[in-house]
Design an enzyme around this catalytic site. Structure first.
Site, PDB file in Angstrom:
ATOM      1  N   SER A 152       0.937  -0.991   0.346  1.00 43.54           N
ATOM      2  CA  SER A 152      -0.320  -0.054  -0.327  1.00 43.54           C
ATOM      3  C   SER A 152       0.533   1.574   0.062  1.00 43.54           C
ATOM      4  O   SER A 152       2.424   1.288   0.180  1.00 43.54           O
ATOM      5  CB  SER A 152      -1.415   0.200   1.538  1.00 43.54           C
ATOM      6  N   LYS A 153       0.180   2.380   0.076  1.00 41.37           N
ATOM      7  CA  LYS A 153       1.143   3.456  -0.318  1.00 41.37           C
ATOM      8  C   LYS A 153       2.166   3.400   0.813  1.00 41.37           C
ATOM      9  O   LYS A 153       3.382   4.218   1.296  1.00 41.37           O
ATOM     10  CB  LYS A 153       0.163   5.470  -0.400  1.00 41.37           C
ATOM     11  N   ARG A 154       1.671   2.972   2.403  1.00 41.45           N
ATOM     12  CA  ARG A 154       2.852   3.426   3.177  1.00 41.45           C
ATOM     13  C   ARG A 154       3.796   2.739   2.803  1.00 41.45           C
ATOM     14  O   ARG A 154       4.662   2.949   3.845  1.00 41.45           O
ATOM     15  CB  ARG A 154       2.475   2.537   4.139  1.00 41.45           C
ATOM     16  N   GLY A 204       5.552   3.330   0.079  1.00 40.95           N
ATOM     17  CA  GLY A 204       6.397   3.735  -0.338  1.00 40.95           C
ATOM     18  C   GLY A 204       5.383   4.066  -1.885  1.00 40.95           C
ATOM     19  O   GLY A 204       4.266   3.711  -2.077  1.00 40.95           O
TER      20      GLY A 204
END
Ligand code: GLU
Length: 509
Positions: A253-255, A257
């Site tokens: 996920s965006k977490r 990167g």
């Protein structure tokens, strides 16, 4: 044998995610390998207008990756339209057919009624799956409701106790009992199809022979097979690609990167490197090779060698692959890309806080000055790239490294730190360097001579060349660390080098 036809079918709900890019690429590889066709279908039955932009972004990202389709919304083809939002008549027609053959039925239950029943079940600790209330309606009751224009959806009549089995290329034989599947909706009351239905109808009408998609759709396949069966058509083959997890094994996920293809492009990854890396997610060239050409991949690629173990996204590995591609890339090609990127960066820089630190030579508000910088980029880029292409991991890094060729940035802290506790007469050294360099004519301003003169200057001052180089770097480049000094001075040129030395002398005096 029939022509191989595969499809990539994104829903435009966001950017092209790295996982979807891998799906698109594997479809493309398979199509190329089998000399078949790749169809791009946009699954946009369910979207609002503002997502138009997302479609454009997805197409752009695919084009950037050079994953080209043979039929699609922008180029047409024999089986279009290629946007589901334009294909409603087909879904309607096949839903009516299923109604007529009693493989599906109308459901007049409202969302509120269904919710109420769901809650009643939940109170008893039971899970609600559709209870076939509307299957009990007789013809007269249905007619009445239709006359009253009561909205209805259409549900599949899922047979009880039927074993649905199929062989997935990656996951092997899969068996599901149809009793575990409720009478799912195929056409909603607003006349729009649900994913499972539109996907089947389109895959059939577009003559898709192989479905290659993410593992998250594995659980949809039994429902889709029921639809194929009810329509009496034979399904394509199925290949589900394993999940891509983060390095620590979580859902990517965006977490973790950047996850959109766009962000990798912007960061300065080469499309060839990204694809090389994508090929390694769930597939392996052999036991050890990490870098291979697309030609080699196409030659070796097969669906049967896809690994069912989830793959892990390793940014460092991608970075490494990218650096190798940059290193071995055609200089003229890199130059082309960097020219555009630098110009864009400089144009946008006006807004950034860097502008306060630029020397007068780069008045970024003045179009003429910017034009001059752009011309300089054109003239010099080919000479600059060999200084950096072996050191940088991304094009972004290269840009940062070479920006000071075009305008110097002053870092006040570097100056302060440099002079702190140093017993060095920078002004005198710079004056001497200026006079030494000014004695070399424009025609003779070349690396060997510059090197000789500056080394002599250090010697004459009884300091090491390293000590002189630090002062020169600070004056010419803005920092005590720069690219190789003699090359830098040669490429900056006589005029610009002298100008920077003068300006710096002014600054420290
Ligand atoms: N629209 C689906 C998605 O974006 C594609 C599913 C499929 O390939 O069947 O996940």
């Amino acid at each position: 044998m029939n022509e191989v036809r595969v499809r990539f079918a994104p829903s435009p709900t966001g950017y092209l995610h790295i996982g979807s890019a891998r799906t698109a690429y594997f479809n493309w590889l398979f199509a190329r390998k089998e000399k078949g066709r790749l169809i791009l279908r946009i699954e946009d039955t369910d979207i609002s207008r503002h997502q138009e932009d997302m479609i454009a972004t997805i197409l752009d990202s695919l084009k950037w990756l050079s994953v080209r389709w043979d039929e699609g919304p922008d180029i047409g083809g024999d089986y279009g339209p290629y946007r589901q939002s334009e294909r409603n008549e087909y879904y309607r027609k096949y839903a009516d057919f299923l109604l007529g053959s009693k493989k599906a039925y109308r459901c007049f239950c409202t969302p509120e009624e269904l919710e109420q029943r769901r809650q009643d079940y939940a109170k008893k600790g039971e899970f609600f799956s559709y209870d076939r209330k509307c299957l009990e309606l007789d013809d007269r009751q249905i007619k009445d409701r239709l006359k009253q224009k009561m909205p209805f959806s259409i549900r599949m009549l899922v047979p009880d106790g039927k074993e649905i089995s199929f062989k997935d290329t990656v996951y092997g034989k899969i068996k599901v009992n149809s009793s575990n599947i409720d009478d799912f909706i195929i056409l909603r009351s607003n006349n729009l199809p649900t994913y499972n239905f539109s996907a089947v109808i389109d895959d059939y009408l577009m003559k898709i022979t192989h479905i290659i998609r993410g593992e998250d759709h594995l659980s949809n396949t039994p429902k889709q097979l029921l639809i194929y069966d009810s329509l009496n058509i034979s399904p394509p083959s199925f290949t589900h690609l394993p999940m891509i997890l983060s390095k620590d094994g979580e859902k990517l996920s965006k977490r973790h990167g950047a996850i959109s293809v766009e962000s990798y492009r912007d960061e300065g990854f080469l499309q060839e490197a990204v694809k090389n890396y994508l090929a390694l997610l769930g597939w392996a060239f052999d036991e050890k090779t990490t870098i291979f050409s697309e030609k080699e991949i196409i030659k070796k690629f097969s669906l049967e060698t896809i690994n069912k173990k989830a793959s892990r996204f390793d940014y460092e590995k991608l970075l490494h692959i990218n650096s190798m591609y940059i290193k071995n890339h055609e200089i003229s090609d890199l130059a082309g890309m960097l020219k555009d990127r630098l110009k864009k960066r400089i144009t946008e820089m006006d807004k950034s806080d860097l502008k306060n630190n630029c020397l007068k030579e780069a008045d970024l508000k003045n179009p003429e000055a910017v034009g001059a910088i752009f011309r300089e980029i054109e003239d010099k880029i080919l000479y600059i790239i060999p200084l950096v292409n072996k050191r940088a991991k991304t094009l972004n890094e290269i840009e940062k490294m070479i920006l000071p060729f075009f305008f110097k940035i002053i870092y006040p802290d570097e100056i302060k730190n440099f002079f702190a506790g140093k017993n060095i007469n920078a002004a005198s050294l710079l004056k001497q360097a200026k006079s030494t360099l000014s004695k070399i004519t424009d025609n003779d301003f070349c690396l060997p001579l510059i090197e000789k003169e500056l080394r002599d200057l250090a010697e004459a001052n009884n300091i090491t060349f390293g000590e002189l180089a630090e002062v020169l770097r600070l004056a010419l480049w803005g920092r005590t660390v720069s690219l190789p000094l003699f090359e830098t001075i040669t490429i900056l040129g006589r005029k610009k080098s002298l100008h920077r030395l003068s300006e710096y002398l002014e600054l420290i005096s």
